[in-house]
Design an enzyme around this catalytic site. Structure first.
Site, PDB file in Angstrom:
ATOM      1  N   GLY A  88     -10.958  16.274   1.994  1.00 61.86           N
ATOM      2  CA  GLY A  88     -10.616  15.466   0.824  1.00 61.86           C
ATOM      3  C   GLY A  88     -11.385  14.363   2.722  1.00 61.86           C
ATOM      4  O   GLY A  88     -11.915  15.055   3.460  1.00 61.86           O
ATOM      5  N   GLY A 138      -6.896  20.153   3.503  1.00 60.40           N
ATOM      6  CA  GLY A 138      -7.380  19.346   3.058  1.00 60.40           C
ATOM      7  C   GLY A 138      -8.331  18.988   3.952  1.00 60.40           C
ATOM      8  O   GLY A 138      -8.816  17.678   3.878  1.00 60.40           O
ATOM      9  N   ARG A 188       1.262  -4.700   9.261  1.00 56.96           N
ATOM     10  CA  ARG A 188       0.192  -3.013   9.136  1.00 56.96           C
ATOM     11  C   ARG A 188      -0.451  -2.653  10.335  1.00 56.96           C
ATOM     12  O   ARG A 188      -1.084  -3.562  10.789  1.00 56.96           O
ATOM     13  CB  ARG A 188      -0.232  -3.178   8.024  1.00 56.96           C
ATOM     14  CG  ARG A 188       1.065  -2.414   6.854  1.00 56.96           C
ATOM     15  CD  ARG A 188       1.700  -1.358   6.620  1.00 56.96           C
ATOM     16  NE  ARG A 188       2.487  -1.558   5.282  1.00 56.96           N
ATOM     17  CZ  ARG A 188       3.464  -1.754   5.635  1.00 56.96           C
ATOM     18  NH1 ARG A 188       4.264  -2.582   6.532  1.00 56.96           N
ATOM     19  NH2 ARG A 188       4.595  -1.666   5.166  1.00 56.96           N
ATOM     20  N   LYS A 231       7.767  15.028   5.512  1.00 56.82           N
ATOM     21  CA  LYS A 231       6.438  14.988   6.667  1.00 56.82           C
ATOM     22  C   LYS A 231       7.468  15.169   7.590  1.00 56.82           C
ATOM     23  O   LYS A 231       7.463  16.053   8.708  1.00 56.82           O
ATOM     24  CB  LYS A 231       5.841  14.348   6.998  1.00 56.82           C
ATOM     25  CG  LYS A 231       5.132  14.287   5.251  1.00 56.82           C
ATOM     26  CD  LYS A 231       4.194  15.249   6.008  1.00 56.82           C
ATOM     27  CE  LYS A 231       2.401  14.843   5.097  1.00 56.82           C
ATOM     28  NZ  LYS A 231       1.633  16.360   5.628  1.00 56.82           N
ATOM     29  N   HIS A 258      -4.964   3.675  -0.914  1.00 60.77           N
ATOM     30  CA  HIS A 258      -3.542   2.701  -0.141  1.00 60.77           C
ATOM     31  C   HIS A 258      -4.020   1.342  -0.571  1.00 60.77           C
ATOM     32  O   HIS A 258      -5.251   0.732  -0.715  1.00 60.77           O
ATOM     33  CB  HIS A 258      -3.550   3.361   0.887  1.00 60.77           C
ATOM     34  CG  HIS A 258      -2.738   4.648   1.253  1.00 60.77           C
ATOM     35  ND1 HIS A 258      -3.335   5.389   0.977  1.00 60.77           N
ATOM     36  CD2 HIS A 258      -1.613   4.722   0.816  1.00 60.77           C
ATOM     37  CE1 HIS A 258      -2.177   6.765   1.651  1.00 60.77           C
ATOM     38  NE2 HIS A 258      -1.690   5.924   1.356  1.00 60.77           N
ATOM     39  N   TYR A 311       8.628  10.853   0.332  1.00 57.19           N
ATOM     40  CA  TYR A 311       7.677  11.598   1.438  1.00 57.19           C
ATOM     41  C   TYR A 311       7.948  11.429   2.360  1.00 57.19           C
ATOM     42  O   TYR A 311       7.582  12.455   3.501  1.00 57.19           O
ATOM     43  CB  TYR A 311       6.439  10.367   0.644  1.00 57.19           C
ATOM     44  CG  TYR A 311       5.268  10.094   1.447  1.00 57.19           C
ATOM     45  CD1 TYR A 311       3.909  11.735   2.057  1.00 57.19           C
ATOM     46  CD2 TYR A 311       4.449   9.500   2.576  1.00 57.19           C
ATOM     47  CE1 TYR A 311       3.253  11.764   2.468  1.00 57.19           C
ATOM     48  CE2 TYR A 311       3.289   9.828   3.304  1.00 57.19           C
ATOM     49  CZ  TYR A 311       2.313  11.250   3.051  1.00 57.19           C
ATOM     50  OH  TYR A 311       1.204  11.513   3.791  1.00 57.19           O
TER      51      TYR A 311
END
Length: 354
Positions: free
Chosen positions: A18, A15, A243, A174, A213, A170
């Site tokens: 990314g 990744g 959040r 993980k 997101h 998901y």
């Protein structure tokens, strides 16, 4: 400043091309990592065992025998240091690669999110152990926590219930990497650690409205509505969930501190310690982007998990990590980057083509 820990390390960053990975690779280079390898999906599908085996085989080769496509694209001037006596235990794997997305993407593709994330991580850890890799850093997700975890989320609460339904596949995929990491440490002495980062944000984030997101999605909505002179934006849910967000450069720093200093089996949260409601988040982004229209709440859409906020004391105690970027400063940098990125894209679109 160079760091002695990294100066004899060859580091695979899955990744690494990314969002988070690009910052982490830059930071590794600044710390003086001897060698950095970034496997791109065009050459390595990490869901496939054969591609993982090929990656590890090529990573063990001397620099002159390595495929050119393992060089990090965002560091064109990077030159690996020669490691003539390189041993497998000098290899560190930072597993950032994941299939990710917002609520809509998770709802639409739950099987893909489960299978791809599980298979990537399980096979990488297994083959890392078999090949004698010195350190494996697995990134989990805050989505692994139970839906009604009391705030602040403490790592010992991770198994006290089922995750929020919209992204449970998901989150559970993980979380299995934590089980595997602990099992391989117990049985084989494999030095694998597991980190639980909260949602990230910052420059270079994914602003695609289909898969982004909440923060990049809201920034894009507000800026586009302002440009078009629209009077309102529509936001999912009712604004009540909370959040926590972590600025991407802080996240990269936390991961590298853990890789250097933490060698334990317990999961560790990475967060900012700052909790904000979605309603307040929308108002803040609207103010910073200059959007003055109305916010319409689509209450037929899911809210997601009711609250998210982490206890970050374990990371500070175990490896000295504490986020340093304030939320408003991080948001402003993200908005400024996206405005600049938009302007560059618009200019390229206007250029005449031969």
């Amino acid at each position: 400043m160079k760091n002695r820990f990294w100066q004899d390390k060859r580091v695979i960053v899955t990744g690494g091309a990314g969002f988070l990975g690009s910052f982490l690779v830059e930071r590794l280079a600044a710390l003086g990592a001897a060698d950095i390898l970034v496997p791109c999906i065009e050459q390595y599908n990490l869901v496939e065992r054969a591609d993982i085996l090929r990656l590890l085989d090529e990573a063990m080769q001397p620099v002159e025998k390595r495929p050119a496509h393992l060089v990090p694209a965002n560091l064109p001037a990077f030159q690996p240091m020669p490691l003539p006596a390189f041993q497998p235990d000098q290899l560190v794997i930072l597993h950032l690669a994941a299939k990710v997305g917002g609520i809509g993407a998770n709802l639409g593709h739950p099987a893909d999110f489960f299978y791809d994330n599980l298979m990537m991580g399980v096979e990488l850890i297994h083959q890392g152990w078999k090949h004698g890799v010195g350190k494996f850093v697995a990134l989990g997700t805050v989505c692994a926590y139970p839906k009604f975890t009391p705030v602040p989320f403490r790592e010992e609460q991770l198994w006290n219930g089922y995750p929020e339904e919209t992204n449970a596949p998901y989150g559970l995929a993980k979380k299995m990497l934590l089980v595997q990491s602990q099992a391989y440490r117990e049985q084989y002495g494999f030095n694998s650690i597991f980190l639980l980062p909260v949602n990230l944000y910052g420059p270079r984030d994914n602003f695609n409205p289909v898969s982004s997101h909440v923060i990049p999605a809201l920034i894009r909505k507000c800026l586009e509505a302002k440009e078009r002179g629209e009077k309102e934006i529509v936001v999912w849910g009712d604004g009540s969930p909370t959040r926590e967000f972590l600025y991407v450069e802080d996240a990269a720093e936390g991961i590298l501190l853990a890789a250097e200093k933490y060698n334990g089996s317990e999961p560790v949260n990475l967060g900012s310690g700052y909790e904000i409601s979605i309603k307040d988040l929308v108002e803040l982004i609207a103010r910073l982007t200059g959007f003055s229209g109305e916010v319409v709440w689509d209450t037929h859409r899911p809210n997601g998990q009711p609250r998210r906020g982490l206890d970050t004391s374990r990371a500070e105690h175990l490896f000295g990590f504490k986020a340093c970027t304030t939320f408003e400063v991080g948001l402003q940098r993200t908005i400024d980057w996206y405005r600049s990125h938009q302007a560059k894209e618009s200019a390229l679109e206007k250029e005449p083509h031969a």
